[in-house]
Design an enzyme around this catalytic site. Structure first.
Site, PDB file in Angstrom:
ATOM      1  CE  LYS A  56      -5.782 -52.919 -60.675  1.00 26.95           C
ATOM      2  NZ  LYS A  56      -7.020 -52.104 -60.673  1.00 26.95           N
ATOM      3  NE  ARG A 156     -12.339 -48.475 -64.029  1.00 25.15           N
ATOM      4  CZ  ARG A 156     -11.269 -48.787 -63.286  1.00 25.15           C
ATOM      5  NH1 ARG A 156     -10.049 -48.440 -63.676  1.00 25.15           N
ATOM      6  NH2 ARG A 156     -11.414 -49.435 -62.141  1.00 25.15           N
ATOM      7  CE1 TYR A 293      21.423 -43.454 -80.228  1.00 28.13           C
ATOM      8  CE2 TYR A 293      20.049 -44.101 -78.372  1.00 28.13           C
ATOM      9  CZ  TYR A 293      20.750 -44.433 -79.519  1.00 28.13           C
ATOM     10  OH  TYR A 293      20.774 -45.729 -79.943  1.00 28.13           O
ATOM     11  CG  MET A 342      14.909 -50.216 -76.422  1.00 23.36           C
ATOM     12  SD  MET A 342      14.688 -51.020 -78.018  1.00 23.36           S
ATOM     13  CE  MET A 342      14.124 -49.670 -79.037  1.00 23.36           C
TER      14      MET A 342
HETATM   15  C1  LIG Z   1      -7.068 -51.717 -59.289  1.00 18.95           C
HETATM   16  C2  LIG Z   1      -8.347 -51.807 -58.538  1.00 18.95           C
HETATM   17  C3  LIG Z   1      -8.337 -51.915 -57.139  1.00 18.95           C
HETATM   18  C4  LIG Z   1      -7.092 -51.762 -56.312  1.00 18.95           C
HETATM   19  O1  LIG Z   1      -6.765 -50.399 -56.212  1.00 18.95           O
HETATM   20  P1  LIG Z   1      -5.586 -49.897 -55.242  1.00 18.95           P
HETATM   21  O2  LIG Z   1      -5.731 -48.422 -55.257  1.00 18.95           O
HETATM   22  O3  LIG Z   1      -4.312 -50.352 -55.867  1.00 18.95           O
HETATM   23  O4  LIG Z   1      -5.803 -50.509 -53.924  1.00 18.95           O
HETATM   24  C5  LIG Z   1      -9.550 -52.129 -56.503  1.00 18.95           C
HETATM   25  N1  LIG Z   1     -10.700 -52.227 -57.210  1.00 18.95           N
HETATM   26  C6  LIG Z   1     -10.731 -52.094 -58.559  1.00 18.95           C
HETATM   27  C7  LIG Z   1     -12.029 -52.183 -59.276  1.00 18.95           C
HETATM   28  C8  LIG Z   1      -9.575 -51.866 -59.260  1.00 18.95           C
HETATM   29  O5  LIG Z   1      -9.619 -51.725 -60.595  1.00 18.95           O
END
Ligand SMILES: *Cc1c(COP(=O)(O)O)cnc(C)c1O
Length: 432
Positions: A56, A156, A293, A342
């Site tokens: 992700k 969550r 700045y 920036m």
């Molecule tokens: C991001 C995530 C992971 C991976 O977590 P790491 O700590 O980077 O290994 C695993 N499971 C879920 C549900 C996540 O959101």
């Protein structure tokens, strides 16, 4: 038109670099050999559990398609992403491996997810209904694989323990769907002494048993993120979902060195990402001059400063400089001189004494000054140069955050270049 393949390779930009990396000399370098080695090491560590590579957030800033490919080569058996869009990007890039979506897609996104063979996670009855509609609408035959998520205490996403049986029963009753996994997410696995992890694992086991009592069996049960995989044997179950460890970083300072010390691991994780730029220009300033700045940073002596073409849009936070943040030039640590802007930072190169590359007063009349640093010289924000190294963990400590946020904070306009075992490879892809 010039043939790009015939263009002379510059000293710093390999011929394979994307156009934007050549036009703007600042880039992230990702070592695919490190990703492969980390995947192999984690797969060995958790066997017989399977390794799911979490890619992700554009593989935590490393570039998802190339990382996915390297992780699969190293021994990952599947991939996971947060968003349907991220899964679609993998499919567009030609990735055919199974891809798990870590949250339940909206009903509209469910159609796209299922049409592109992404495996949805489901935890609401609306999700089941949407997946059934999506299954009916797709052209491929056979039931659509889905996974069921339990909220075991992180609060969550996921179904409550007392609601999950209804969701499971709805999946079980749908001939278009096939339950292929049951999972949860750990809230404190990176704090190895906290017994909340064990409580979460017990809740997952109870859920599995409750489903089994109703004749509903999920063939794969999983809970562990990187921290769970590294620090909690009991959390490895059938599969682990590793993100941060795949990129070569411990999930928290508390788990630093754990993989290396585990006999089943047999080695350290290798950080895969470096962050580099070229000096844009060098200017000599007199003692007392103040930079950037707010004119917050003053030179105590005559000296050189370098302008480096990376700023806060690229992921150098303003507070990295105020926390004393440094970069490497000519193998030495140099302070960021004043406010991060920036698009650019200014770096204090000192007046050249004692750094062994410029020499006292040497080169004053040239492009650089006493520092001996020249436009085009390499600057390292993260990674090694000579005998020095600035780590992601150092950034995280300065910024009061975690390595995850530092990596994900490197902006999309910084091109990603790929190397393999430190050597440039043939087809570097630009970042998104
Ligand atoms: C991001 C995530 C992971 C991976 O977590 P790491 O700590 O980077 O290994 C695993 N499971 C879920 C549900 C996540 O959101």
């Amino acid at each position: 038109m010039t043939d790009p393949a015939a263009a002379p390779a510059s000293a710093v930009a390999p011929a394979s670099a994307s156009a934007s990396a050549v036009l703007r000399p600042a880039w992230v370098e990702v070592d695919l050999a490190a990703i492969r080695a980390n995947a192999a090491l984690l797969a060995r560590l958790v066997a017989p559990a399977a390794l799911c590579a979490v890619v992700k957030a554009d593989a935590y800033g490393h570039g998802a398609p190339r990382v996915a490919e390297a992780a699969l080569e190293g021994g990952a058996q599947l991939l996971a992403v947060a968003l349907v869009d991220e899964g679609l990007a993998l499919r567009r890039a030609g990735v055919r491996a199974p891809v798990l979506l870590l949250s339940e897609p909206t009903p509209a996104a469910m159609l796209e997810a299922v049409a592109h063979d992404l495996t949805p996670t489901i935890y609401r009855l609306e999700g089941v209904a949407a997946a059934r509609r999506a299954a009916a609408a797709r052209t491929a035959s056979g039931p659509v694989p889905v996974e069921l998520k339990l909220d075991s205490g992180m609060h969550r996403v996921g179904a409550d323990p007392d609601a999950i049986l209804d969701v499971a029963a709805a999946i079980d009753a749908a001939p278009e769907l096939e339950l292929v996994g049951l999972w949860t997410h750990l809230a404190v696995a990176d704090e190895p002494a906290d017994d909340f992890t064990a409580a979460q694992l017990r809740a997952l086991e109870r859920c599995r048993a409750d489903l089994a009592a109703k004749g509903i069996v999920a063939p794969v049960v999983h809970a562990a993120n990187s921290a769970g995989a590294i620090a909690h044997r009991a959390a490895r179950l059938d599969r682990v979902r590793c993100g941060i460890a795949l990129y070569g970083h411990a999930p928290s300072p508390a788990l630093d060195g754990w993989v290396e010390r585990d006999p089943a691991g047999g080695g350290p994780l290798a950080p895969a990402l470096s962050w580099k730029a070229e000096v844009h220009l060098v200017r000599r300033l007199a003692a007392g001059e103040r930079t950037s700045y707010g004119r917050t940073y003053g030179l105590e002596r005559d000296g050189d400063v370098a302008v480096v073409p990376l700023g806060y849009h690229d992921g150098v936070p303003r507070r990295y400089a105020t926390s004393g943040g440094e970069v490497l030039v000519h193998g030495r640590r140099r302070r960021i001189a004043g406010t991060v802007t920036m698009d650019q930072i200014i770096v204090d190169l000192g007046d050249g004494d004692g750094d062994g590359d410029g020499g006292e007063g040497g080169g004053d009349g040239g492009d650089g000054g006493g520092s001996g640093v020249r436009p085009g010289d390499e600057v390292v924000l993260i990674g090694r140069q000579g005998g020095e190294e600035i780590t992601v963990e150092e950034w995280a400590a300065r910024l009061g955050t975690v390595s995850y946020e530092v990596l994900c904070g490197i902006g999309p306009r910084v091109p990603r270049r790929y190397v393999d075992g430190g050597r440039p490879e043939g087809n570097a892809a630009p970042g998104r």
